[in-house]
Write a protein that holds these residues in place. Structure first.
Motif, PDB file in Angstrom:
ATOM      1  N   ASP A 195      -4.382   3.534  -7.441  1.00  0.00           N
ATOM      2  CA  ASP A 195      -5.365   2.460  -7.403  1.00  0.00           C
ATOM      3  C   ASP A 195      -5.970   2.373  -5.990  1.00  0.00           C
ATOM      4  O   ASP A 195      -5.223   2.231  -5.015  1.00  0.00           O
ATOM      5  N   PRO A 196      -7.286   2.447  -5.878  1.00  0.00           N
ATOM      6  CA  PRO A 196      -7.913   2.369  -4.545  1.00  0.00           C
ATOM      7  C   PRO A 196      -7.536   1.107  -3.771  1.00  0.00           C
ATOM      8  O   PRO A 196      -7.472   1.125  -2.543  1.00  0.00           O
ATOM      9  N   ALA A 197      -7.262   0.042  -4.496  1.00  0.00           N
ATOM     10  CA  ALA A 197      -6.948  -1.225  -3.838  1.00  0.00           C
ATOM     11  C   ALA A 197      -5.616  -1.181  -3.096  1.00  0.00           C
ATOM     12  O   ALA A 197      -5.382  -1.980  -2.185  1.00  0.00           O
ATOM     13  N   HIS A 198      -4.746  -0.243  -3.489  1.00  0.00           N
ATOM     14  CA  HIS A 198      -3.409  -0.204  -2.898  1.00  0.00           C
ATOM     15  C   HIS A 198      -3.048   1.193  -2.388  1.00  0.00           C
ATOM     16  O   HIS A 198      -1.871   1.544  -2.304  1.00  0.00           O
ATOM     17  N   THR A 199      -4.058   1.998  -2.074  1.00  0.00           N
ATOM     18  CA  THR A 199      -3.812   3.371  -1.635  1.00  0.00           C
ATOM     19  C   THR A 199      -4.595   3.685  -0.366  1.00  0.00           C
ATOM     20  O   THR A 199      -5.785   3.390  -0.277  1.00  0.00           O
ATOM     21  N   VAL A 200      -3.912   4.293   0.577  1.00  0.00           N
ATOM     22  CA  VAL A 200      -4.562   4.792   1.797  1.00  0.00           C
ATOM     23  C   VAL A 200      -4.360   6.306   1.809  1.00  0.00           C
ATOM     24  O   VAL A 200      -3.230   6.796   1.773  1.00  0.00           O
ATOM     25  N   LEU A 201      -5.436   7.053   1.824  1.00  0.00           N
ATOM     26  CA  LEU A 201      -5.362   8.508   1.822  1.00  0.00           C
ATOM     27  C   LEU A 201      -5.246   9.017   3.257  1.00  0.00           C
ATOM     28  O   LEU A 201      -6.036   8.649   4.118  1.00  0.00           O
ATOM     29  N   TYR A 219     -11.645   4.202  -1.705  1.00  0.00           N
ATOM     30  CA  TYR A 219     -10.371   4.491  -1.043  1.00  0.00           C
ATOM     31  C   TYR A 219     -10.498   4.375   0.477  1.00  0.00           C
ATOM     32  O   TYR A 219     -11.499   4.803   1.065  1.00  0.00           O
ATOM     33  N   ARG A 220      -9.469   3.825   1.093  1.00  0.00           N
ATOM     34  CA  ARG A 220      -9.378   3.817   2.544  1.00  0.00           C
ATOM     35  C   ARG A 220      -8.766   5.147   3.002  1.00  0.00           C
ATOM     36  O   ARG A 220      -8.040   5.798   2.256  1.00  0.00           O
ATOM     37  N   ASP A 248       0.833  -1.212   0.000  1.00  0.00           N
ATOM     38  CA  ASP A 248       0.000   0.000   0.000  1.00  0.00           C
ATOM     39  C   ASP A 248       0.868   1.262   0.000  1.00  0.00           C
ATOM     40  O   ASP A 248       1.933   1.295   0.623  1.00  0.00           O
ATOM     41  N   THR A 249       0.379   2.266  -0.703  1.00  0.00           N
ATOM     42  CA  THR A 249       0.989   3.593  -0.644  1.00  0.00           C
ATOM     43  C   THR A 249       0.109   4.485   0.216  1.00  0.00           C
ATOM     44  O   THR A 249      -1.099   4.565   0.010  1.00  0.00           O
ATOM     45  N   LYS A 267      -9.077  14.432  -8.959  1.00  0.00           N
ATOM     46  CA  LYS A 267      -8.796  13.942 -10.313  1.00  0.00           C
ATOM     47  C   LYS A 267      -7.403  13.326 -10.396  1.00  0.00           C
ATOM     48  O   LYS A 267      -7.204  12.280 -11.022  1.00  0.00           O
ATOM     49  N   PHE A 268      -6.441  13.972  -9.762  1.00  0.00           N
ATOM     50  CA  PHE A 268      -5.068  13.462  -9.788  1.00  0.00           C
ATOM     51  C   PHE A 268      -4.974  12.102  -9.104  1.00  0.00           C
ATOM     52  O   PHE A 268      -4.344  11.170  -9.618  1.00  0.00           O
ATOM     53  N   ILE A 269      -5.608  11.991  -7.959  1.00  0.00           N
ATOM     54  CA  ILE A 269      -5.539  10.735  -7.210  1.00  0.00           C
ATOM     55  C   ILE A 269      -6.224   9.608  -7.970  1.00  0.00           C
ATOM     56  O   ILE A 269      -5.677   8.512  -8.112  1.00  0.00           O
TER      57      ILE A 269
END
Length: 258
Positions: A104-110, A134-135, A3-4, A97-99
């Motif tokens: 990818d929502p599957a590998h991103t935590v905001l 997104y998480r 995850d990023t 829009k950039f995000i």
């Protein structure tokens, strides 16, 4: 795939320094993204650059070439305490829009720098981004530091504190101006940063002339009646009020020195 953790850097101490510190302690891989407007103060840029040097990571900058005052004319709506088209059109929407285009929502935590004193904002942020898959993470949500504590910690980390905080403002955006702010805030802008006040006063008048409307960013309620209050009117009334103060004795005169 790991995850990023992507920090939404708003240019304040909590998001620019607090979130990177928290994520570094957690040992996770993180990045930072920000939308810097043309009218941001020099110390916001300095804070972001200082964070880059401290943590050895470059902040992704989304280029925005329009100021809030220009945006008000474009959307034919003057921002106020209830609705701020500048934040929506110049910050939230470009970042979204950039995000969505790059993460990818599957590998991103905001990650957001919301602290314990503003937890009321968390549910809407969780809901809006959760609807997109997104998480979200709020690593500072238990922190109840006041502005002075954040200022002291900022000085310890990077050796300076952005001037808006030292002048008594509670944010580091738009050179201390804000269409959502109230009368007291704008009086402080007038005293501390008269050039910023003059720019926004002129912008408000230009918007009124261009649109042919008498809308104002501020309003005032007296005897139960709410009426518009222009920046020009507030300045004229305030300067007359301040004429009675002795030199050096003023409610907005203090500036914290580090």
């Amino acid at each position: 795939m790991t995850d990023t953790y992507l920090i939404q850097n708003g240019g304040g101490i909590a998001s620019a320094l607090g979130c990177p510190d928290a994520l570094t302690r957690l040992g996770v891989e993180w990045q930072s993204v920000t939308s810097v407007l043309p009218n941001e103060g020099d110390d916001q840029r300095r804070l972001i650059e200082s964070a880059e040097k401290l943590y050895g990571k470059e902040t992704i900058r989304i280029g925005v070439v329009m100021t809030p005052l220009e945006m008000f004319t474009k959307v034919k709506f003057l921002g106020n305490s209830r609705i701020d088209p500048c934040s929506a059109k110049l910050k939230r929407e470009p970042l979204k829009k950039f995000i969505e285009a790059n993460y990818d929502p599957a590998h991103t935590v905001l990650v957001f720098g919301i602290t314990g004193v503003e937890q009321r904002r968390i549910p809407s942020i969780e809901g809006n981004w959760g609807a997109q898959g997104y998480r979200t993470l709020f690593p500072l949500r238990e922190c109840m530091w006041d502005t002075r504590q954040w200022m002291d910690w900022c000085y310890e980390q990077v050796g300076f504190v952005p001037e808006p905080y030292r002048q008594g403002f509670d944010h580091n955006n738009c050179g201390t101006a804000c269409c959502k702010a109230g009368v007291s805030h704008w009086k402080r802008v007038l005293y501390k940063n008269p050039h910023v006040y003059a720019e926004w006063e002129e912008g408000e008048q230009l918007w009124q002339e261009t649109m042919g409307k008498d809308n104002t960013m501020l309003s005032r309620t007296r005897d139960g009646v709410k009426s518009p209050l222009s920046l020009r009117q507030l300045r004229e009334e305030t300067q007359a009020e301040w004429a009675d103060y002795l030199p050096g004795v003023h409610p907005y005169s203090a500036t914290i020195i580090y």
